[in-house]
Design an enzyme around this catalytic site. Structure first.
Site, PDB file in Angstrom:
ATOM      1  N   HIS A 125      -2.514   0.795   9.494  1.00 56.48           N
ATOM      2  CA  HIS A 125      -1.119   1.216   9.282  1.00 56.48           C
ATOM      3  C   HIS A 125      -1.068   2.433   8.352  1.00 56.48           C
ATOM      4  O   HIS A 125      -0.415   3.433   8.655  1.00 56.48           O
ATOM      5  CB  HIS A 125      -0.336   0.034   8.695  1.00 56.48           C
ATOM      6  CG  HIS A 125       1.081   0.342   8.297  1.00 56.48           C
ATOM      7  ND1 HIS A 125       2.166  -0.228   8.910  1.00 56.48           N
ATOM      8  CD2 HIS A 125       1.596   1.163   7.337  1.00 56.48           C
ATOM      9  CE1 HIS A 125       3.279   0.231   8.355  1.00 56.48           C
ATOM     10  NE2 HIS A 125       2.958   1.069   7.390  1.00 56.48           N
ATOM     11  N   GLU A 126      -1.772   2.354   7.237  1.00 62.21           N
ATOM     12  CA  GLU A 126      -1.706   3.451   6.262  1.00 62.21           C
ATOM     13  C   GLU A 126      -2.360   4.713   6.810  1.00 62.21           C
ATOM     14  O   GLU A 126      -1.891   5.818   6.555  1.00 62.21           O
ATOM     15  CB  GLU A 126      -2.365   3.035   4.942  1.00 62.21           C
ATOM     16  CG  GLU A 126      -1.712   1.830   4.268  1.00 62.21           C
ATOM     17  CD  GLU A 126      -0.211   1.971   4.067  1.00 62.21           C
ATOM     18  OE1 GLU A 126       0.255   3.098   3.815  1.00 62.21           O
ATOM     19  OE2 GLU A 126       0.506   0.960   4.185  1.00 62.21           O
ATOM     20  N   ALA A 162       0.851  -1.181   0.000  1.00 62.96           N
ATOM     21  CA  ALA A 162       0.000   0.000   0.000  1.00 62.96           C
ATOM     22  C   ALA A 162       0.890   1.235   0.000  1.00 62.96           C
ATOM     23  O   ALA A 162       2.067   1.162   0.320  1.00 62.96           O
ATOM     24  CB  ALA A 162      -0.898   0.012   1.235  1.00 62.96           C
ATOM     25  N   MET A 163       0.317   2.383  -0.382  1.00 63.43           N
ATOM     26  CA  MET A 163       1.095   3.627  -0.371  1.00 63.43           C
ATOM     27  C   MET A 163       0.233   4.730   0.209  1.00 63.43           C
ATOM     28  O   MET A 163      -0.892   4.956  -0.237  1.00 63.43           O
ATOM     29  CB  MET A 163       1.525   3.964  -1.808  1.00 63.43           C
ATOM     30  CG  MET A 163       2.413   5.192  -1.900  1.00 63.43           C
ATOM     31  SD  MET A 163       4.012   4.949  -1.051  1.00 63.43           S
ATOM     32  CE  MET A 163       4.245   6.584  -0.367  1.00 63.43           C
ATOM     33  N   GLU A 164       0.812   5.435   1.206  1.00 60.75           N
ATOM     34  CA  GLU A 164       0.006   6.327   2.031  1.00 60.75           C
ATOM     35  C   GLU A 164      -0.059   7.756   1.502  1.00 60.75           C
ATOM     36  O   GLU A 164       0.215   8.701   2.223  1.00 60.75           O
ATOM     37  CB  GLU A 164       0.557   6.319   3.457  1.00 60.75           C
ATOM     38  CG  GLU A 164       1.964   6.907   3.636  1.00 60.75           C
ATOM     39  CD  GLU A 164       3.116   5.929   3.445  1.00 60.75           C
ATOM     40  OE1 GLU A 164       2.892   4.837   2.883  1.00 60.75           O
ATOM     41  OE2 GLU A 164       4.222   6.266   3.861  1.00 60.75           O
ATOM     42  N   HIS A 222      -0.087   6.707   8.995  1.00 57.88           N
ATOM     43  CA  HIS A 222       0.872   7.539   8.250  1.00 57.88           C
ATOM     44  C   HIS A 222       0.320   8.925   7.940  1.00 57.88           C
ATOM     45  O   HIS A 222       1.083   9.837   7.644  1.00 57.88           O
ATOM     46  CB  HIS A 222       1.225   6.877   6.917  1.00 57.88           C
ATOM     47  CG  HIS A 222       2.284   5.828   7.018  1.00 57.88           C
ATOM     48  ND1 HIS A 222       3.445   6.004   7.724  1.00 57.88           N
ATOM     49  CD2 HIS A 222       2.358   4.594   6.468  1.00 57.88           C
ATOM     50  CE1 HIS A 222       4.188   4.910   7.607  1.00 57.88           C
ATOM     51  NE2 HIS A 222       3.554   4.039   6.860  1.00 57.88           N
ATOM     52  N   GLU A 234       7.853   3.855   9.498  1.00 58.10           N
ATOM     53  CA  GLU A 234       7.359   2.495   9.278  1.00 58.10           C
ATOM     54  C   GLU A 234       7.249   1.695  10.573  1.00 58.10           C
ATOM     55  O   GLU A 234       6.288   0.972  10.780  1.00 58.10           O
ATOM     56  CB  GLU A 234       8.245   1.774   8.255  1.00 58.10           C
ATOM     57  CG  GLU A 234       8.209   2.416   6.871  1.00 58.10           C
ATOM     58  CD  GLU A 234       6.802   2.626   6.327  1.00 58.10           C
ATOM     59  OE1 GLU A 234       5.848   2.000   6.834  1.00 58.10           O
ATOM     60  OE2 GLU A 234       6.652   3.440   5.400  1.00 58.10           O
TER      61      GLU A 234
END
Ligand SMILES: [Zn+2]
Length: 703
Positions: free
Chosen positions: A121-122, A86-88, A125, A144
């Site tokens: 988690h994302e 995934a990318m935040e 961020h 992270e």
């Protein structure tokens, strides 16, 4: 209102997406936040679960961070071709489909936890990483490691019955400790001088060791004090940059102690310690620390760090945990001289403990006493197994000592009622170490391998028969997880009833299209058992092709298709191994991002390993070119192809292959893979006779 944003965190998505939306309660954000989940057409209902997690977690984080989510909307997008999990991006998080979508009826519950965690988690961020950004890549771990820890904290808050911290001790923490027991590991804070190095530090050290040291610190300070320090840090640095030292300062001000002084040992130094215990007649207990290497050949110049180690001692004398600390190479403590104590209560400390063999086995006895014994919670039992298993790899302990320890868990079903559901992580830890031993011993004689099978049956079959194959709707999550651990182990142990049942259910599922015959939670397990026990190559080919059809069925949820793909590599047949390898060359057959699933299963399959390496080395330039923009995935191809080997001749061959190649972009993974294989080779050479003697005893028992 616009905010300054890190350029890495901006994204625009264009495509034929559908969405569902919901609003948060607004309780802690001041006003409701709009949340949408976008998917390709037809899959949007599979985003319903993540939508619910996101709306709850946005309010939870606004509360624990003391700062409302700064944007009016949050979009979660499932992207079919995506390298990372995934990318935040700020306000728009992109996910691999499998990390976001979950079908309540047709997905496996193992993915439910993963989706919950990844969404949390994302979202974390958005504060830790986006609202406050890291000064430079050295501090990558801060984003992270923290997002990993707080992601689990939120998952625990949403689902207290999942016991996620014990699962952390069983899963994330060992991933970090195994990698960090290699010389080719790196400190949590690592200098980055070249862009090619950035990719290589998005690894288990930054994520899981980072989260583990944060968990150690938060347990030591108390989670409430720790979170107050985090709020102080976020308020001070919002819309700006910060470093690791800034976090330690804020936490130290909150706790009134110099946090940086002892934490920098954990973030700036490579590795972690193993503690050795020695008792004396005078009643004193000596505890010493040295760096832990799984190769077991530490040299004195590599052992210069005195870690700050919270001992957290549990004894029979007191119900409270004693908050002692070890700060020197060696210290004496006033502890029960009979050796009946356990260090590292709750397994929150990042270290291993080496008890003398007799003490280890007596501690195993304590595990059986349930709440009346020394081991009040499951994490401590998981930790005892984890440490003994790992220390047998490095030679501090004998492999037979570990095997004797786990035999003490026999008949655990009899005290199942008071140890209750939480045993799934203990069994999962035992299962993982047995698999590691069998994987390293794969070229050893048949009677040794059959002793391992007998052990698996002996330990797991009673529970597997008791729990059965159905998942009642009212069942607790952890009971379901326990079933998911014990059935495959009974199957690997060639338990006749389990194998026959798996075969019957498999054919009803694939031939009669009876979707209820194999619950989605058990499909991968059933594929594996049926492949392993096919009576000849023709039968195995029929099974394999049926699994291939499941993988190709695009009407199924993504997790079910990946489960099928990742079991195709479990075949014994050379022809089928080669068919699967051929498919990895063709992105029409296996998408580029999914090749890793095939490689992982082939690398962990003792019958396929040699073919995999030979194929990968023959096609090395092809794969390198194809993955040149996805080096994280290429790292997985390298590791899967190499790290399962356990004999020096083959490892020498691998090393020779890379001589003269420019390995800069994947150098760290390559060194780690080769070192991990050397660890296997040393382990087998050291304990071959020890395990052989153990196997003879087991075979004589006729289990
Ligand atoms: Zn992250």
């Amino acid at each position: 209102m616009t905010h300054s944003t890190h350029p890495q965190l901006l994204a625009f998505i264009v495509g034929p997406f559908e969405y569902i939306e919901a609003y948060t309660s607004g309780e802690h954000n001041g006003s409701p936040v709009q949340v949408r989940v976008y998917t390709l057409p037809g899959a949007v209902e599979q985003g319903r679960y993540a939508l619910g997690v996101c709306t709850q977690a946005l309010e939870y984080f606004a509360k624990v961070f003391g700062i409302p989510y700064p944007l009016p909307k949050m979009d979660l997008v499932a992207i079919p071709d995506f390298e990372a999990g995934a990318m935040e991006n700020w306000g728009l998080v992109t996910y691999r489909t499998i990390a976001l979508l979950f079908d309540e009826k047709y997905s496996s519950i193992a993915f439910k936890k993963q989706v919950t965690y990844t969404v949390c988690h994302e979202l974390a961020h958005q504060w830790f990483g986006n609202l406050v950004t890291m000064e430079w890549w050295d501090h990558l771990w801060l984003n992270e490691g923290f997002a990993t820890w707080v992601g689990w904290l939120a998952a625990d808050n949403l689902n207290p019955d999942w016991d996620v911290w014990t699962a952390f001790v069983d899963g994330d923490m060992p991933r970090a400790l195994v990698l960090d027991s290699l010389r080719s590991s790196h400190p949590i804070e690592v200098a980055v001088c070249d862009p090619s190095e950035i990719n290589q530090i998005f690894d288990a050290i930054s994520y899981h060791k980072g989260a583990s040291v944060i968990r150690m610190l938060s347990s030591w300070l108390g989670v409430d004090v720790f979170l107050a320090g985090v709020r102080r840090y976020l308020h001070r640095h919002k819309y700006g940059n910060a470093s690791t030292g800034d976090l330690w300062n804020a936490l130290g001000e909150e706790a009134g102690i110099d946090v940086g002084r002892f934490m920098q040992l954990w973030t700036k130094e490579i590795g972690y310690p193993v503690l050795n215990i020695a008792t004396s007649d005078s009643g004193e207990v000596h505890i010493s620390q040295s760096r832990y290497l799984s190769t077991g050949d530490l040299e004195s110049h590599e052992d210069e760090v005195n870690w700050w180690v919270p001992l957290s001692v549990m004894t029979h004398n007191s119900s409270a945990v004693e908050p002692l600390t070890l700060t020197n190479k060696s210290q004496s403590f006033n502890l029960p001289a009979d050796g009946l104590f356990k260090l590292n209560a709750g397994q929150t400390g990042v270290y291993r403990v080496n008890y003398p063999r007799e003490t280890l086995l007596r501690l195993g006895e304590e595990c059986k006493k349930g709440k009346n014994g020394l081991f009040k919670n499951t994490s401590d039992r998981v930790g005892l197994v984890a440490d003994a298993g790992s220390l047998s790899v490095s030679g501090e302990q004998k492999t037979s000592a570990f095997l004797e320890l786990v035999i003490q868990f026999e008949n655990e079903d009899q005290y199942f009622h008071y140890l209750n559901r939480t045993t799934s992580s203990v069994w999962s830890q035992i299962s993982g170490h047995l698999s590691s031993i069998i994987s390293a011993w794969y070229e050893q004689p048949g009677h040794v391998l059959s002793a391992f099978k007998a052990l698996r049956r002996h330990l797991f079959s009673p529970l597997a028969h008791k729990l059965g194959w159905e998942f009642p709707a009212s069942e607790e999550y952890l009971t379901a997880m326990l079933r998911i651990v014990v059935i495959p182990n009974a199957g690997y142990g060639a338990d006749k009833r389990i194998v026959a049942e798996a075969q019957d259910r498999f054919w009803r599922f694939v031939r009669d299209s009876d979707a209820t015959a194999v619950h989605p939670n058990l499909r991968g397990i059933v594929y594996e058992i049926v492949l392993q026990h096919a009576k000849d190559e023709a039968e195995e080919t029929g099974v394999w092709e049926a699994i291939l059809r499941v993988f190709k069925d695009t009407s199924l949820p993504t997790d079910q298709r990946y489960i099928a793909l990742s079991k195709l590599g479990d075949t014994k047949s050379q022809a089928l191994v080669e068919r699967l390898l051929g498919m990895t060359l063709d992105s029409e057959q296996i998408r580029q991002q999914d090749v890793i699933y095939a490689f992982r299963s082939l690398g962990s399959n003792m019958h396929a390993r040699t073919y995999l390496w030979s194929f990968f080395s023959r096609n090395f330039d092809f794969f390198h070119e194809r993955f040149v923009n996805s080096m994280k995935l290429f790292d997985i191809l390298i590791k899967s192809s190499i790290d399962g080997f356990s004999d020096d001749a083959r490892i020498n061959e691998v090393e020779a292959f890379f001589v003269g190649k420019d390995t800069k972009e994947y150098d760290r993974s390559l060194r780690q893979a080769i070192e991990a294989a050397r660890v296997n080779a040393k382990w087998v050479a050291r304990d071959r006779a020890d395990v052989e003697a153990w196997a003879e005893k087991i075979n004589a028992l006729g289990w």
